[in-house]
Design an enzyme around this catalytic site. Structure first.
Site, PDB file in Angstrom:
ATOM      1  N   GLU A  84      19.137 -31.900 -24.388  1.00  0.00           N
ATOM      2  CA  GLU A  84      18.294 -32.401 -23.305  1.00  0.00           C
ATOM      3  C   GLU A  84      16.824 -32.295 -23.700  1.00  0.00           C
ATOM      4  O   GLU A  84      16.202 -31.235 -23.520  1.00  0.00           O
ATOM      5  CB  GLU A  84      18.530 -31.574 -22.033  1.00  0.00           C
ATOM      6  CG  GLU A  84      19.957 -31.602 -21.542  1.00  0.00           C
ATOM      7  CD  GLU A  84      20.035 -31.392 -20.031  1.00  0.00           C
ATOM      8  OE1 GLU A  84      20.533 -32.297 -19.344  1.00  0.00           O
ATOM      9  OE2 GLU A  84      19.569 -30.351 -19.548  1.00  0.00           O
ATOM     10  N   GLY A 135      14.318 -35.678 -15.690  1.00  0.00           N
ATOM     11  CA  GLY A 135      13.734 -35.989 -14.390  1.00  0.00           C
ATOM     12  C   GLY A 135      12.468 -36.827 -14.474  1.00  0.00           C
ATOM     13  O   GLY A 135      11.738 -36.971 -13.503  1.00  0.00           O
ATOM     14  N   GLU A 140      15.124 -25.727 -17.362  1.00  0.00           N
ATOM     15  CA  GLU A 140      14.450 -25.219 -16.153  1.00  0.00           C
ATOM     16  C   GLU A 140      14.639 -23.701 -16.038  1.00  0.00           C
ATOM     17  O   GLU A 140      13.749 -22.994 -15.562  1.00  0.00           O
ATOM     18  CB  GLU A 140      14.982 -25.965 -14.915  1.00  0.00           C
ATOM     19  CG  GLU A 140      14.458 -27.399 -14.881  1.00  0.00           C
ATOM     20  CD  GLU A 140      15.385 -28.405 -14.217  1.00  0.00           C
ATOM     21  OE1 GLU A 140      16.310 -28.000 -13.487  1.00  0.00           O
ATOM     22  OE2 GLU A 140      15.178 -29.624 -14.441  1.00  0.00           O
ATOM     23  N   HIS A 169      19.679 -23.966 -19.346  1.00  0.00           N
ATOM     24  CA  HIS A 169      19.006 -25.214 -18.980  1.00  0.00           C
ATOM     25  C   HIS A 169      17.500 -25.018 -19.154  1.00  0.00           C
ATOM     26  O   HIS A 169      16.972 -23.924 -18.922  1.00  0.00           O
ATOM     27  CB  HIS A 169      19.342 -25.590 -17.528  1.00  0.00           C
ATOM     28  CG  HIS A 169      18.875 -26.966 -17.178  1.00  0.00           C
ATOM     29  ND1 HIS A 169      17.571 -27.239 -16.856  1.00  0.00           N
ATOM     30  CD2 HIS A 169      19.529 -28.151 -17.148  1.00  0.00           C
ATOM     31  CE1 HIS A 169      17.452 -28.541 -16.635  1.00  0.00           C
ATOM     32  NE2 HIS A 169      18.625 -29.126 -16.810  1.00  0.00           N
ATOM     33  N   SER A 173      17.457 -38.148 -17.747  1.00  0.00           N
ATOM     34  CA  SER A 173      17.343 -39.467 -17.122  1.00  0.00           C
ATOM     35  C   SER A 173      18.468 -40.425 -17.512  1.00  0.00           C
ATOM     36  O   SER A 173      18.246 -41.634 -17.620  1.00  0.00           O
ATOM     37  CB  SER A 173      15.968 -40.089 -17.406  1.00  0.00           C
ATOM     38  OG  SER A 173      14.944 -39.250 -16.893  1.00  0.00           O
ATOM     39  N   ASN A 214      24.786 -32.324 -12.822  1.00  0.00           N
ATOM     40  CA  ASN A 214      24.053 -31.085 -12.538  1.00  0.00           C
ATOM     41  C   ASN A 214      23.252 -31.312 -11.253  1.00  0.00           C
ATOM     42  O   ASN A 214      22.244 -32.005 -11.262  1.00  0.00           O
ATOM     43  CB  ASN A 214      23.127 -30.779 -13.734  1.00  0.00           C
ATOM     44  CG  ASN A 214      22.234 -29.579 -13.474  1.00  0.00           C
ATOM     45  OD1 ASN A 214      22.421 -28.842 -12.497  1.00  0.00           O
ATOM     46  ND2 ASN A 214      21.248 -29.386 -14.347  1.00  0.00           N
ATOM     47  N   LYS A 216      21.594 -29.229  -9.569  1.00  0.00           N
ATOM     48  CA  LYS A 216      20.394 -28.373  -9.488  1.00  0.00           C
ATOM     49  C   LYS A 216      20.294 -27.733  -8.099  1.00  0.00           C
ATOM     50  O   LYS A 216      21.321 -27.412  -7.508  1.00  0.00           O
ATOM     51  CB  LYS A 216      19.146 -29.176  -9.871  1.00  0.00           C
ATOM     52  CG  LYS A 216      19.306 -29.877 -11.234  1.00  0.00           C
ATOM     53  CD  LYS A 216      18.042 -30.434 -11.803  1.00  0.00           C
ATOM     54  CE  LYS A 216      18.331 -31.095 -13.135  1.00  0.00           C
ATOM     55  NZ  LYS A 216      17.136 -31.580 -13.793  1.00  0.00           N
TER      56      LYS A 216
HETATM   57  P1  PGA Z   1      17.993 -35.806 -15.002  1.00  0.00           P
HETATM   58  O1  PGA Z   1      18.384 -34.264 -15.271  1.00  0.00           O
HETATM   59  O2  PGA Z   1      19.232 -36.617 -15.241  1.00  0.00           O
HETATM   60  O3  PGA Z   1      17.551 -35.836 -13.571  1.00  0.00           O
HETATM   61  O4  PGA Z   1      16.912 -36.144 -15.961  1.00  0.00           O
HETATM   62  C1  PGA Z   1      19.221 -33.919 -16.340  1.00  0.00           C
HETATM   63  C2  PGA Z   1      19.333 -32.424 -16.436  1.00  0.00           C
HETATM   64  O5  PGA Z   1      18.328 -31.724 -16.246  1.00  0.00           O
HETATM   65  O6  PGA Z   1      20.430 -31.881 -16.700  1.00  0.00           O
END
Ligand code: PGA
Length: 258
Positions: A168, A174, A98, A96, A214, A9, A11
């Site tokens: 998630e 992140g 976010e 997601h 992560s 992803n 983003k």
């Molecule tokens: P990350 O993001 O691997 O940077 O933690 C995962 C995601 O939000 O899909």
């Protein structure tokens, strides 16, 4: 065991020029027939065309990060599932955290989007997961069940092959903090049971459940070895060809060994 799905992803990173470069590096490293699992990358919508073109001779699929519920019309700034298909994508990430947190997407909208994506022949990567306060209060299962039920109410067992669930935990996205393999397995098993109870044993078994938060080469092997972890949704570590390729290699080593 389901085939593993390694999904990157990106983003809001990598415009067309940079995205094309990363896709070209991946295409060189992973030509058609070079892996047995599934690999997906999800660039920003504006970079999709360049990435689809670069990956044309590979088995890597392309996803978008969001869609609208209508086919076309006066929805400034949005993209629709027919456009996504026309652009050569087979997947769409939906719900997601976010999107839920910063763009006000609630369970109802996430359900409508997931339904639309699947009805139009794409595969939805549906994201669910609890926040830190909810985990601290021991509410992770009820939070995730509510998120899942909202969507499953609008789908049927026949949709199972077009649904991927990404667990998630918001506190792990992140942050560098990862769920332990045990925490991930517990939640994945829980999600699997919700799917089985809503649909059937066989439909619930075949839905791929990805872990996200992560995931990186250093922790992927342990996470991906868990019984109900069928892959990863990877943010940060998917932005570099080396780390993303390492994740694909780890997945490959696990399926060949197993
Ligand atoms: P990350 O993001 O691997 O940077 O933690 C995962 C995601 O939000 O899909």
């Amino acid at each position: 065991m389901n085939r593993l799905l390694i999904a990157g992803n990106w983003k809001m990173n990598l415009g067309p020029t940079e995205a094309k470069k990363l896709a070209a590096t991946l295409a060189k490293r992973w030509p058609s027939g070079s892996f047995t699992n599934q690999v997906v990358v999800s660039p920003p919508a504006l970079s999709v065309a360049a990435v689809v073109q670069e990956l044309a001779a590979t088995d890597i699929d392309v996803s978008v990060q969001n869609v609208h519920t209508e086919d076309s019309g006066a929805y400034t700034g949005e993209i629709s599932t027919p456009m996504v298909k026309d652009a050569g994508c087979r997947y769409a990430i939906i719900g997601h955290s976010e999107r839920r947190e910063y763009f006000g997407e609630d369970d109802v909208l996430v359900a409508q989007k997931t339904k639309k994506v699947i009805a139009d022949g794409l595969t939805a990567i549906l994201c669910v997961g609890e926040k830190l306060e909810q985990r601290k209060a021991g509410q992770q299962e009820s939070v995730v069940k509510k998120q899942l039920d909202a969507v499953l109410d609008h789908l049927s067992e026949d949709d199972a092959s077009h649904l991927v669930v990404a667990y998630e935990p918001v506190w792990a996205i992140g942050t560098g903090e990862t769920a332990s393999p045990q925490q991930a397995q517990e939640m994945h098993k829980f999600i699997r049971n919700v799917l089985k109870q809503s649909w059937s044993e066989s439909a619930g078994s075949k839905v791929q459940i990805l872990y996200g938060g992560s995931m990186k080469p250093a922790n992927a092997e342990e996470l991906l070895s868990q019984e109900d972890v069928d892959g990863g949704l990877i943010g940060g570590a998917s932005l570099k060809a080396d780390s993303f390729s390492e994740l694909i290699e780890i997945a490959e080593s696990l399926t060949t060994d197993g």
